[in-house]
Design an enzyme around this catalytic site. Structure first.
Site, mmCIF file in Angstrom:
data_model
loop_
_atom_site.group_PDB
_atom_site.id
_atom_site.type_symbol
_atom_site.label_atom_id
_atom_site.label_comp_id
_atom_site.label_asym_id
_atom_site.label_seq_id
_atom_site.Cartn_x
_atom_site.Cartn_y
_atom_site.Cartn_z
ATOM 1 N N GLY A 365 0.810 -1.202 0.000
ATOM 2 C CA GLY A 365 0.000 0.000 0.000
ATOM 3 C C GLY A 365 0.841 1.247 0.000
ATOM 4 N N PRO A 367 2.619 4.865 1.154
ATOM 5 C CA PRO A 367 3.319 5.204 2.403
ATOM 6 C C PRO A 367 2.369 5.818 3.417
ATOM 7 C CG PRO A 367 4.516 6.023 0.475
ATOM 8 C CD PRO A 367 3.193 5.557 -0.003
ATOM 9 N N GLY A 370 0.300 2.591 7.703
ATOM 10 C CA GLY A 370 0.411 1.804 8.930
ATOM 11 C C GLY A 370 0.910 0.396 8.738
ATOM 12 N N THR A 372 4.143 -0.863 8.765
ATOM 13 C CA THR A 372 5.168 -1.268 9.733
ATOM 14 C C THR A 372 4.604 -1.344 11.150
ATOM 15 O OG1 THR A 372 6.839 -0.199 8.341
ATOM 16 C CG2 THR A 372 7.464 -0.732 10.601
ATOM 17 N N SER A 688 -4.185 4.372 -18.919
ATOM 18 C CA SER A 688 -5.500 4.554 -18.295
ATOM 19 C C SER A 688 -6.109 5.933 -18.535
ATOM 20 C CB SER A 688 -5.403 4.290 -16.788
ATOM 21 O OG SER A 688 -4.536 5.212 -16.186
ATOM 22 N N LYS A 731 -7.624 4.800 -6.966
ATOM 23 C CA LYS A 731 -8.179 5.909 -7.758
ATOM 24 C C LYS A 731 -9.532 6.361 -7.218
ATOM 25 C CE LYS A 731 -5.867 4.433 -12.036
ATOM 26 N NZ LYS A 731 -6.042 3.842 -13.378
#
Length: 782
Positions: A365, A367, A370, A372, A688, A731
């Site tokens: 996902g 940065p 959550g 880590t 896209s 998106k």
């Protein structure tokens, strides 16, 4: 004076011109020198018998060949030799003759004479020429000095030989004596024998003596070094033995013996696996034969330290209370339901089947979502140790597998180091940033991870340093990544990917109130009454100052406000501060993000698109305009090749269907088209944006704006079909965060709505299309 000496002197004065010739092999005789010989051939024995019956004088010629036969005297024997007097002769049982001969003078063969069963030659006797002078004296002095040093360094030579050499008055005889004494080849001796000029002979002897002296000095130096090393090691050995005896007498134990006993006890207590036990015992045997000062002793003891400190059998007890684990996960993180559900499932399976192997989870996902911190929560919920290593930028395979013990300063890899640090063989092991592992000439770390992250193989993981298998099957490995396409397919296949999407606005407000604000308040020394955030203020920070999928920038803005309030409290300006919508700008400045969708899409030719980045979803505007020209197409905004091709395909589709769209046929012959994607400093690429570009062109050409609060994404073909795209979840969440109410998606992406939160699905109206005509039907105002 003896009778033999008298005979020798008389023979020297009157030497015969016809001499019996005796060949010499691998040796040479100089005038005035004495040489023992053994005569074995029949003809040569007859020569000796006849010479003994006459004047005892023979001629000695050195052979050019090592063979014992001189078949062709002219070719096989040297032309210059030595006349010699047989001093003694004795016969052996096998009819061989043993001689002791002394050189009388040099001769040169004029011709060989036949007629006897042995060699005879007509010769010319050579006398030394008188060569007195300063140069000769200097040569004599120099060669005497060299010879004295040679005698000193040669144990086989008598020490008084140098004194005897100084007593020789004749320079020629001195040169011959030294040449016969020093260790040179028979060829070099023959060269000196053939040198008539005494000065040249002295120079040649000096040269050979110098060479021989250099060899002797080098050999003496080597001998001294070896002897010194041996004496040093022997001295150290004796001293160690004495020290050992003294300690035994005092009742003290040797430190080395104590250390080895400690290692033996550790190995016994550890209950090592068979292969590790065998390796430990082998190293202990090596260690017991080494001295502590040797480098190998340190290598072996360090290896034993690693073997005896690794948790081969030590495990932490899992917390199998599922309700408690669920409560811990809920305390630490808001949302992330999919990841929490997977951890609870793992605990449930573990409760029913304790010997089940650990899963390999990959949290993927943007940065700040959550990933880590979720790993730490999982370890706390399971009651396990937590180990984290960062793989970002790692390019050396040895970081994973370790170095072999042949390298100086070798150590195990990060995996084994982490296990040792945990002190248990079942920790939660987080491999952070696995998508950023590189490779170069030092190897490919991602390939080394294939064994680590495979439950079917990692029960016998082999680190290069340990060189014995270690069981990693009980470890729960968790990896994190921002993107998946940079991870090698074989490695990605071993992991169970859990997507951690970005947070919605309502979720961010709850997380800020529950986690971020209390944490920053505590970090800045503020009490709960001294700073209070209203929900409206938190919402304004989210919408007006941050645009991200995660929470890092939101926490930074909250920290900025806390610092501002802390400053005022410290200066005594205020006691308490309430952060409202009206006073946010005092701490954060003017708003940095504006609701630009309504403003920018109100004119024809401007369409809102959706894009995917490593940091989550993004809004993308596509603008199109036309001007008088000659059917040119201009593309700006730092677009990649794929995006440029999408624009060309969109224009081709519109030109093909211009009559259906009521566009004049000569419009493209007289106009230039310009497509621009703002934020021109940021590179953009991907297929896209195809539907967005086509819609922008159509909106421009028919002079109709698109619907308000509408966004779209999809790839197009020349026939007008709409193909599926990736990153739909990211998106859609990005579109929802800025207030988009309608989204057009490819029909094939309808299945991706399952992963989108229900609230988002309620707030946004979705149109699923298969062709561009459907896109235009929904997008353009009637």
């Amino acid at each position: 004076m003896s009778q033999q000496q008298s005979q020798m002197d008389s023979n020297t004065e009157k030497l015969p011109e016809l001499l019996p010739v005796l060949p010499l092999f691998d040796t040479a005789l100089f005038p005035k020198m004495v040489l023992p010989l053994v005569v074995m051939q029949g003809g040569s024995v007859n020569l000796v018998d006849e010479a003994m019956s006459k004047d005892r004088i023979v001629g000695l010629l050195a052979s050019k060949k090592p063979s014992q036969e001189a078949e062709n005297p002219e070719a096989d024997l040297h032309a210059v030799g030595t006349t010699a007097l047989i001093l003694r002769m004795a016969k052996t049982d096998d009819n061989n003759a043993q001689l002791l001969v002394q050189g009388l003078g040099r001769f040169k063969v004029l011709e060989f004479v036949k007629g006897k069963p042995y060699l005879q030659a007509r010769v010319e006797h050579i006398r030394d020429k008188d060569s007195k002078g300063k140069e000769t004296e200097a040569l004599v002095s120099n060669v005497l000095t060299l010879f004295a040093r040679i005698v000193e360094l040669t144990p086989a030579l008598p020490k008084d030989m140098a004194i005897m050499a100084k007593s020789i008055q004749e320079p020629g005889i001195l040169a011959d004596m030294i040449a016969s004494t020093i260790n040179t080849t028979s060829g070099e001796k023959q060269k000196i024998l053939e040198t008539e000029d005494v000065r040249k002979r002295l120079k040649e002897v000096t040269k050979q003596a110098n060479h021989h002296l250099e060899i002797l000095e080098l050999g003496n130096k080597i001998q001294s070094q070896v002897k010194g090393d041996m004496e040093k090691s022997q001295r150290e050995y004796y001293l160690r033995q004495q020290l050992k005896a003294i300690k035994e007498e005092l009742g003290e134990k040797d430190d080395t013996a104590v250390e080895i006993e400690e290692y033996k006890l550790k190995v016994k207590e550890k209950n090592l696996p068979p292969e590790a036990l065998k390796e430990a015992e082998r190293e202990l045997n090596r260690l017991s034969r080494m001295h502590p000062s040797s480098a190998e002793y340190t290598v072996a003891s360090t290896y034993l330290d690693w073997l005896t400190t690794l948790p081969w059998n030590e495990s932490t007890k899992d917390n199998l209370d599922i309700k408690k684990a669920r409560r811990v996960l809920e305390e630490d993180h808001f949302g992330l339901d999919k990841a929490k559900k997977r951890v609870i499932e793992f605990l449930a399976v573990r409760k029913l089947k304790p010997e089940s192997k650990g899963p390999i989870l990959c949290f993927a996902g943007p940065p700040g979502t959550g990933k880590t911190s979720l790993g730490r929560s999982i370890a706390r919920a399971l009651g396990r140790k937590f180990i984290r290593i960062s793989l970002g930028g790692v390019r050396d395979e040895a970081e994973i597998r370790g170095h072999r013990r042949t390298y100086v300063g070798a150590l195990p890899g990060r995996i084994i180091q982490g296990i040792r640090g945990a002190g248990a063989n079942n920790p939660v092991f987080m491999l952070d940033e696995i998508d950023k592992v590189g490779s170069d000439f030092r190897g490919d770390p991602s390939s080394a991870l294939l064994e680590v992250l495979d439950p079917e193989q990692n029960y016998s993981f082999s680190d290069h340093y340990l060189d014995v298998p270690f069981d990693l099957s009980k470890v729960m490995f968790i990896t994190t990544a921002n993107v998946l396409h940079t991870i090698p397919p074989a490695l990605r296949d071993r992991m169970e990917v859990l997507d951690l999407l970005g947070y919605m606005e309502d979720e961010k407000i709850k997380i800020a109130n529950k986690y971020l604000i209390p944490r920053q308040r505590k970090a800045h020394g503020l009490k709960s009454k001294q700073i209070v955030f209203t929900n409206g203020a938190v919402r304004r920070i989210i919408t007006g100052y941050t645009r991200e999928a995660g929470l890092r920038n939101l926490e930074r803005e909250i920290a900025t406000i806390c610092r501002g309030v802390a400053t005022k409290v410290a200066e005594g300006q205020v006691r308490n501060a309430e952060i409202k919508v009206q006073n946010i700008s005092k701490y954060l400045g003017a708003e940095r993000i504006y609701p630009e969708v309504l403003i920018r899409t109100s004119t024809p030719g401007v369409v809102t698109g959706l894009a995917w980045t490593q940091a989550g979803g993004e809004i993308l505007f596509v603008e199109a305009t036309a001007m008088k020209g000659k059917k040119g197409l201009t593309l700006t905004g730092q677009l990649g090749d794929v995006m440029k091709e999408s624009a060309t395909a969109a224009l081709s589709f519109i030109r093909t269907n211009s009559s259906q769209f009521n566009i004049p046929e000569d419009y493209f012959e007289t106009h230039d088209i310009h497509i621009h994607v703002p934020a021109g400093a940021i590179p953009k690429d991907g297929p896209s944006a195809g539907v967005t570009m086509l819609t922008a062109l159509y909106s421009l050409l028919v002079n109709k704006p698109v619907l308000q609060n509408l966004a779209m994404t999809g790839e197009i073909t020349l026939r007008g079909q709409v193909l599926p795209v990736g990153g739909v979840k990211e998106k859609v969440l990005a579109a929802h965060s800025i207030g988009i109410k309608t989204i057009i998606l490819p029909k094939w992406n309808e299945k991706d709505l399952e992963d989108i939160p229900k609230k988002v699905q309620k707030d946004i109206k979705f149109y699923f299309v298969e062709s561009m005509l459907d896109v235009l039907k929904y997008a353009i105002e009637k």
